[in-house]
Design an enzyme around this catalytic site. Structure first.
Site, PDB file in Angstrom:
ATOM      1  N   GLU A 236       1.004  -1.074  -0.274  1.00 31.40           N
ATOM      2  CA  GLU A 236       0.032  -0.001  -0.084  1.00 31.40           C
ATOM      3  C   GLU A 236       0.572   1.319  -0.051  1.00 31.40           C
ATOM      4  O   GLU A 236       2.113   1.536   0.245  1.00 31.40           O
ATOM      5  CB  GLU A 236      -0.634  -0.502   1.338  1.00 31.40           C
ATOM      6  CG  GLU A 236      -2.006   1.409   0.857  1.00 31.40           C
ATOM      7  CD  GLU A 236      -3.076   1.058   2.569  1.00 31.40           C
ATOM      8  OE1 GLU A 236      -3.759   2.126   2.424  1.00 31.40           O
ATOM      9  OE2 GLU A 236      -1.958   0.495   3.926  1.00 31.40           O
TER      10      GLU A 236
ATOM     11  N   LYS B 191      -9.442   1.072  -2.905  1.00 26.70           N
ATOM     12  CA  LYS B 191      -9.493   0.669  -0.698  1.00 26.70           C
ATOM     13  C   LYS B 191     -10.948   1.456  -0.926  1.00 26.70           C
ATOM     14  O   LYS B 191     -11.762   2.575  -0.179  1.00 26.70           O
ATOM     15  CB  LYS B 191      -8.620   1.024  -0.180  1.00 26.70           C
ATOM     16  CG  LYS B 191      -8.712   0.863   1.075  1.00 26.70           C
ATOM     17  CD  LYS B 191      -7.606   1.574   1.614  1.00 26.70           C
ATOM     18  CE  LYS B 191      -7.025   0.709   3.400  1.00 26.70           C
ATOM     19  NZ  LYS B 191      -6.557   1.801   4.189  1.00 26.70           N
TER      20      LYS B 191
ATOM     21  N   CYS C 129      -4.642  -2.919   2.978  1.00 26.04           N
ATOM     22  CA  CYS C 129      -4.637  -2.884   4.431  1.00 26.04           C
ATOM     23  C   CYS C 129      -5.547  -2.982   4.472  1.00 26.04           C
ATOM     24  O   CYS C 129      -6.428  -4.219   4.865  1.00 26.04           O
ATOM     25  CB  CYS C 129      -4.141  -1.519   4.078  1.00 26.04           C
ATOM     26  SG  CYS C 129      -3.440  -1.047   5.910  1.00 26.04           S
TER      27      CYS C 129
END
Length: 282
Positions: free
Chosen positions: A43, A115, A156
């Protein structure tokens, strides 16, 4: 049955995208030199920068981004599938997309994933994060069906939401991903458990490249990039500091075997939630 070598690149990205692009190129060449044909980065590959003004000053739209350009060249140069775990991309509403990009061997972008889940938390050590104030959340899960495996994309904090990964498992994903910049505090407590749990729940490989160490902006990330097999065994892992390229052989037959032994994806049943309340005496 398909076998291929996968690599997860551990980085300690700074605030300068050009320097991070140089590190990216060096680590990709190292992993490709060891035979990896699918390579994943962490990330925020392009820049780790807590200061919004500083981050906005170095961001570009996707077409002009140096990480995007470098990744396309590297994928083409080595004939690999290169998965930029995420990088910050300027979008037209003044916000930022925390975007994963998957490049094919011709240098073309095969998949994009923004994300979905924003890291809005207050930790015990005083750290406070509000990703939703800076980043525009994604709205679509993305399953990339590549010649060697179907890969579910996550980033993440997404790893804490099993429904996302369960959706990928039900759709036939053989590899799941959660490239990360996990904080040191949350990583110590939860990183290994979450990686193994998502692999076990779905009978799939879990590949998660990570940021590691103390960054220019002062934050500390946990590291421990890892590759977990469908039975929950960690088959490759980096340390908690500095750069690394970890490599493991992926055998999709192991996915079939794990799902045959514990067919929980087939055994899912719908259910209703009932609340039972205890009677209290008056």
């Amino acid at each position: 049955m398909t076998r291929f070598k996968a690599a997860a690149l551990q980085m300690r990205s700074g605030t300068d995208p050009e320097k991070n692009a140089e590190t990216l190129a060096r680590l990709v060449r190292e992993a490709a030199g060891h035979g990896a044909t699918y390579i994943q980065t962490p990330e925020m590959t392009g820049a780790v920068q807590k200061n919004r003004k500083g981050l906005m000053a170095v961001l570009k739209p996707e077409a002009d981004d140096i990480i995007v350009k470098t990744a396309a060249e590297l994928a083409r140069e080595h004939g690999i599938h290169l998965h930029i775990g995420s990088t910050a991309i300027a979008v037209d509403d003044g916000m930022i997309a925390n975007r994963a990009l998957l490049f094919g061997p011709q240098g073309d972008i095969l998949a994009r994933y923004d994300k979905i889940h924003m890291f809005d938390v207050d930790l015990d050590n005083g750290e406070s994060w509000r990703e939703s104030a800076v980043y525009r959340p994604g709205e679509k899960a993305v399953l990339a069906r590549l010649p060697f495996a179907a890969i579910g994309l996550g980033i993440c904090y997404d790893v804490r939401f099993p429904d996302l990964y369960n959706a990928y498992g039900l759709a036939g994903a053989e590899v799941l991903t959660a490239p990360a910049a996990f904080t040191k505090q949350t990583g110590l407590a939860h990183w290994h458990v979450l990686q193994r749990a998502r692999a076990i729940e779905n009978g799939a490989y879990m590949i998660s490249a990570a940021q590691a160490g103390t960054h220019e902006d002062g934050r500390e990330t946990f590291g421990h990039s890892m590759i977990v097999d469908p039975w929950g065994k960690i088959i490759a892992e980096a340390g908690n500091e500095g750069e690394a390229a970890i490599i493991a052989e992926i055998d999709t037959n192991a996915v079939t075997a794990a799902r045959g032994k514990v067919p929980n994806l087939k055994n899912i049943r719908a259910f209703a939630l009932e609340e039972a309340r205890a009677l209290t005496e008056v």
